[in-house]
Design a protein around this motif. Structure first.
Motif, PDB file in Angstrom:
ATOM      1  N   LYS A 143      -3.678  -3.374 -11.510  1.00 35.14           N
ATOM      2  CA  LYS A 143      -3.165  -2.486 -12.059  1.00 35.14           C
ATOM      3  C   LYS A 143      -2.596  -1.303 -11.318  1.00 35.14           C
ATOM      4  N   ILE A 144      -1.522  -1.133 -11.075  1.00 37.29           N
ATOM      5  CA  ILE A 144      -1.222   0.136 -10.522  1.00 37.29           C
ATOM      6  C   ILE A 144      -0.107   0.777 -11.310  1.00 37.29           C
ATOM      7  N   SER A 145      -0.512   2.262 -11.385  1.00 38.94           N
ATOM      8  CA  SER A 145       0.128   2.761 -12.242  1.00 38.94           C
ATOM      9  C   SER A 145       0.891   3.925 -11.682  1.00 38.94           C
ATOM     10  N   HIS A 146       1.437   4.352 -10.049  1.00 42.76           N
ATOM     11  CA  HIS A 146       1.943   5.063  -9.732  1.00 42.76           C
ATOM     12  C   HIS A 146       4.041   4.547 -10.108  1.00 42.76           C
ATOM     13  N   PRO A 147       4.215   5.384  -9.697  1.00 47.40           N
ATOM     14  CA  PRO A 147       5.801   5.642  -9.983  1.00 47.40           C
ATOM     15  C   PRO A 147       6.617   4.662  -9.723  1.00 47.40           C
ATOM     16  N   ALA A 148       7.381   4.141  -9.656  1.00 47.07           N
ATOM     17  CA  ALA A 148       8.310   2.750  -8.524  1.00 47.07           C
ATOM     18  C   ALA A 148       8.305   3.173  -8.218  1.00 47.07           C
ATOM     19  N   ASP A 149       8.970   3.806  -7.307  1.00 43.49           N
ATOM     20  CA  ASP A 149       9.502   4.815  -5.468  1.00 43.49           C
ATOM     21  C   ASP A 149       8.401   4.759  -5.352  1.00 43.49           C
ATOM     22  N   GLN A 150       7.359   5.120  -5.714  1.00 45.51           N
ATOM     23  CA  GLN A 150       5.953   5.200  -4.649  1.00 45.51           C
ATOM     24  C   GLN A 150       5.831   3.304  -4.404  1.00 45.51           C
ATOM     25  N   LEU A 151       6.141   2.248  -4.622  1.00 44.53           N
ATOM     26  CA  LEU A 151       5.589   1.314  -4.864  1.00 44.53           C
ATOM     27  C   LEU A 151       4.923   0.807  -3.048  1.00 44.53           C
ATOM     28  N   ALA A 152       5.563   1.115  -1.860  1.00 44.77           N
ATOM     29  CA  ALA A 152       5.754   0.611  -0.854  1.00 44.77           C
ATOM     30  C   ALA A 152       4.394   1.559  -0.083  1.00 44.77           C
ATOM     31  N   ALA A 153       4.848   2.291  -0.857  1.00 44.62           N
ATOM     32  CA  ALA A 153       3.342   3.479   0.227  1.00 44.62           C
ATOM     33  C   ALA A 153       2.113   3.459  -0.454  1.00 44.62           C
ATOM     34  N   VAL A 154       1.856   2.696  -1.640  1.00 48.02           N
ATOM     35  CA  VAL A 154       0.643   2.542  -2.423  1.00 48.02           C
ATOM     36  C   VAL A 154       0.753   1.421  -2.217  1.00 48.02           C
ATOM     37  N   ALA A 155       0.938   0.341  -1.430  1.00 48.91           N
ATOM     38  CA  ALA A 155       0.525  -0.920  -0.952  1.00 48.91           C
ATOM     39  C   ALA A 155      -1.020  -0.791  -0.046  1.00 48.91           C
ATOM     40  N   PRO A 156      -0.485   0.059   1.246  1.00 49.70           N
ATOM     41  CA  PRO A 156      -2.029   0.072   2.090  1.00 49.70           C
ATOM     42  C   PRO A 156      -3.063   0.693   0.630  1.00 49.70           C
ATOM     43  N   LEU A 157      -2.809   1.821   0.276  1.00 52.47           N
ATOM     44  CA  LEU A 157      -4.263   1.943  -0.477  1.00 52.47           C
ATOM     45  C   LEU A 157      -5.289   0.708  -0.693  1.00 52.47           C
ATOM     46  N   LEU A 158      -4.587  -0.518  -1.138  1.00 57.00           N
ATOM     47  CA  LEU A 158      -5.309  -1.792  -1.294  1.00 57.00           C
ATOM     48  C   LEU A 158      -6.032  -1.906  -0.308  1.00 57.00           C
ATOM     49  N   GLU A 310      -3.767   9.471 -10.342  1.00 58.69           N
ATOM     50  CA  GLU A 310      -3.059  10.911 -11.333  1.00 58.69           C
ATOM     51  C   GLU A 310      -2.933  11.876 -10.083  1.00 58.69           C
ATOM     52  N   LYS A 311      -3.695  11.549  -8.315  1.00 54.47           N
ATOM     53  CA  LYS A 311      -3.712  12.691  -7.642  1.00 54.47           C
ATOM     54  C   LYS A 311      -2.151  12.606  -6.641  1.00 54.47           C
ATOM     55  N   GLY A 312      -1.754  11.652  -7.200  1.00 60.44           N
ATOM     56  CA  GLY A 312      -0.194  11.852  -6.764  1.00 60.44           C
ATOM     57  C   GLY A 312      -0.284  11.759  -4.903  1.00 60.44           C
ATOM     58  N   ILE A 313      -1.451  11.056  -5.207  1.00 58.16           N
ATOM     59  CA  ILE A 313      -1.716  10.690  -3.802  1.00 58.16           C
ATOM     60  C   ILE A 313      -1.221   8.699  -2.973  1.00 58.16           C
ATOM     61  N   THR A 314      -0.613   9.092  -2.036  1.00 57.87           N
ATOM     62  CA  THR A 314       0.236   7.736  -1.132  1.00 57.87           C
ATOM     63  C   THR A 314      -0.300   7.968  -0.391  1.00 57.87           C
ATOM     64  N   ALA A 315      -0.119   6.959   1.024  1.00 56.32           N
ATOM     65  CA  ALA A 315       0.522   6.952   2.149  1.00 56.32           C
ATOM     66  C   ALA A 315       1.251   7.211   2.792  1.00 56.32           C
ATOM     67  N   ASP A 316       1.348   8.035   3.771  1.00 53.85           N
ATOM     68  CA  ASP A 316       2.100   7.829   4.518  1.00 53.85           C
ATOM     69  C   ASP A 316       2.496   6.898   5.974  1.00 53.85           C
ATOM     70  N   ILE A 317       3.920   6.128   5.347  1.00 54.48           N
ATOM     71  CA  ILE A 317       4.076   4.793   5.701  1.00 54.48           C
ATOM     72  C   ILE A 317       5.492   4.698   6.723  1.00 54.48           C
ATOM     73  N   GLU A 318       5.705   4.543   7.453  1.00 49.26           N
ATOM     74  CA  GLU A 318       6.803   3.250   8.356  1.00 49.26           C
ATOM     75  C   GLU A 318       7.310   2.313   7.767  1.00 49.26           C
ATOM     76  N   MET A 319       8.382   1.783   7.486  1.00 50.12           N
ATOM     77  CA  MET A 319       9.114   0.152   6.133  1.00 50.12           C
ATOM     78  C   MET A 319       9.663  -0.635   7.711  1.00 50.12           C
ATOM     79  N   ILE A 320       8.901  -1.244   7.792  1.00 47.78           N
ATOM     80  CA  ILE A 320       9.897  -2.537   8.047  1.00 47.78           C
ATOM     81  C   ILE A 320      10.326  -3.601   8.159  1.00 47.78           C
TER      82      ILE A 320
END
Ligand code: NAP
Ligand code: ZN
Length: 351
Positions: A143-158, A310-320
């Motif tokens: 389950k992913i609970s980050h805000p919708a606009d952060q989804l791309a930057a959430v992917a690398p957490l997996l 909870e901590k507002g952590i995502t990855a720093d990404i470059e979208m391609i």
């Protein structure tokens, strides 16, 4: 379901569009429309057959986020429209002692990787997230609970997120601990963010002078250029734990000598060629350990995702777009990723 994907037909062939078929949704399955997929160095190792045993066609990708489009009749935790993630595993035996302890990555009968794993589905091995859709057993959906606009930057957490979170927790990174993170790529940049968020004193080791300021911005308290022996010597005998994410073979003694008595150097990088054999004396005379760690279990992956939300952590990404994947691999090999490429899966429609 007919699905557009990108993959390779042989180790020496570039990735290209491939039409694949996803299985019909079974009773315990979740069907997911993939929105974004991160690009892990493991994808490159595997698609180029740098590790033994790559099956072709190979469709990589194990940092998947998307929306549920259908669920099987026995699925209760998910419904159509939910935002979900899939990491490096899509199944395991679920009855060995490791699975019982929530450590599916160490399944004694072998977990099923999100790609290149055994499956009754065509073509007989799993095909990963460089694709429009995937169908996964609900136990392996997060389950992913980050805000919708952060989804791309959430992917690398997996993958990058859990692979660094799990050893940092296991070796108890936290306040009062001096923690090293070696290699500031996809995994390493997450390791810095996570160790910092856990409250540890974080030292980043990099071969790239150009990443010094970035490492500090990511949360490192100090940065060491690992090719400078004087900078390395200044940290001798001082670390509780060092997490080494480097994707290439290198001299481990340079890092084991920086550990305190009873400290641990944990390797997560899986280079194509072996590291030179480490010297035993630095280990024996300080009871230091060299260890390894593999991704993390499903429950711990959920814990990590919730911790990051909870901590507002995502990855720093470059979208391609997927069409740029070969160029992205070339840059990854030059350590020129800031800090994770993420595929915009909408680009597959044009494949
Ligand atoms: P990446 O983005 O390419 O980052 C690796 C970093 O290592 C580079 O950015 C670079 O950092 C450093 N590096 C590269 N070549 C080096 C060399 N010759 N000497 C010293 N440092 C070097 O890769 P990643 O996606 O983070 O993956 C890292 C490794 O972990 C890969 O081998 C991958 O297969 C493996 N992995 C393991 C697991 C697991 O469960 N154990 C899970 C995922 C990935 P600097 O520029 O800062 O030096
Ligand atoms: Zn990975």
């Amino acid at each position: 379901m007919a699905t557009k994907a990108y993959g390779a037909h042989a180790a020496d062939k570039p990735l290209e569009p491939i039409d694949i078929e996803r299985r019909a949704v079974g009773a315990h399955d979740v069907q997911i429309a993939i929105a974004y997929c991160g690009v892990c160095h493991s994808d490159l190792h595997q698609v180029r057959s740098e590790w033994d045993g790559t099956l072709y066609p190979c469709v990589p990708g194990h940092e998947i986020v998307g929306h549920v489009t259908a669920v099987g009749e026995d699925v209760t935790r998910f419904k159509a429209g939910d935002v979900v993630g899939v990491g490096c595993m899509v199944d395991s035996c679920q009855h060995c002692s490791s699975c019982d302890e929530g450590l599916e990555q160490y399944c004694e009968n072998g977990f099923v990787g999100t790609y290149n794993g055994p499956t009754p589905d065509v073509p007989g091995h799993t095909l990963g997230g460089y694709s429009q859709n995937i169908v996964v057993n609900d136990k392996f959906v997060l389950k992913i609970s980050h805000p919708a606009d952060q989804l791309a930057a959430v992917a690398p957490l997996l993958c990058a997120g859990i692979t660094t979170y799990s050893p940092l927790r296991h070796w108890q990174a936290g306040p009062g601990k001096k923690i090293g993170i070696v290699g500031i790529g996809g995994l390493g940049h997450m390791g810095i963010k996570l160790a910092h968020a856990m409250g540890a004193h974080v030292v980043a080791f990099t071969t790239s002078e150009s990443k010094r300021q970035d490492a500090l911005d990511l949360g490192a308290d100090e940065v060491v250029i690992s090719r400078d022996p004087d900078q390395m010597a200044a940290h001798a005998d001082s670390f509780d734990f060092i997490l080494n994410t480097v994707a290439a073979s290198h001299n481990l003694d340079a890092f084991s000598g920086l550990l305190k008595r009873d400290g641990t150097l944990c390797l997560v990088g899986v280079p194509e060629h072996p590291h030179p054999s480490p010297n035993v004396a630095p280990l024996i005379f300080r009871r230091r350990a060299i260890a390894g760690s593999l991704i993390g279990g499903i429950a711990e992956t959920q814990e990590m995702l919730d911790f990051c939300a909870e901590k507002g952590i995502t990855a720093d990404i470059e979208m391609i777009p997927i069409q740029d994947i070969e160029a992205a691999y070339k840059r990854m090999l030059k350590s020129d990723v800031k800090y994770r490429f993420v595929i915009d899966s909408a680009s597959l429609a044009a494949a």
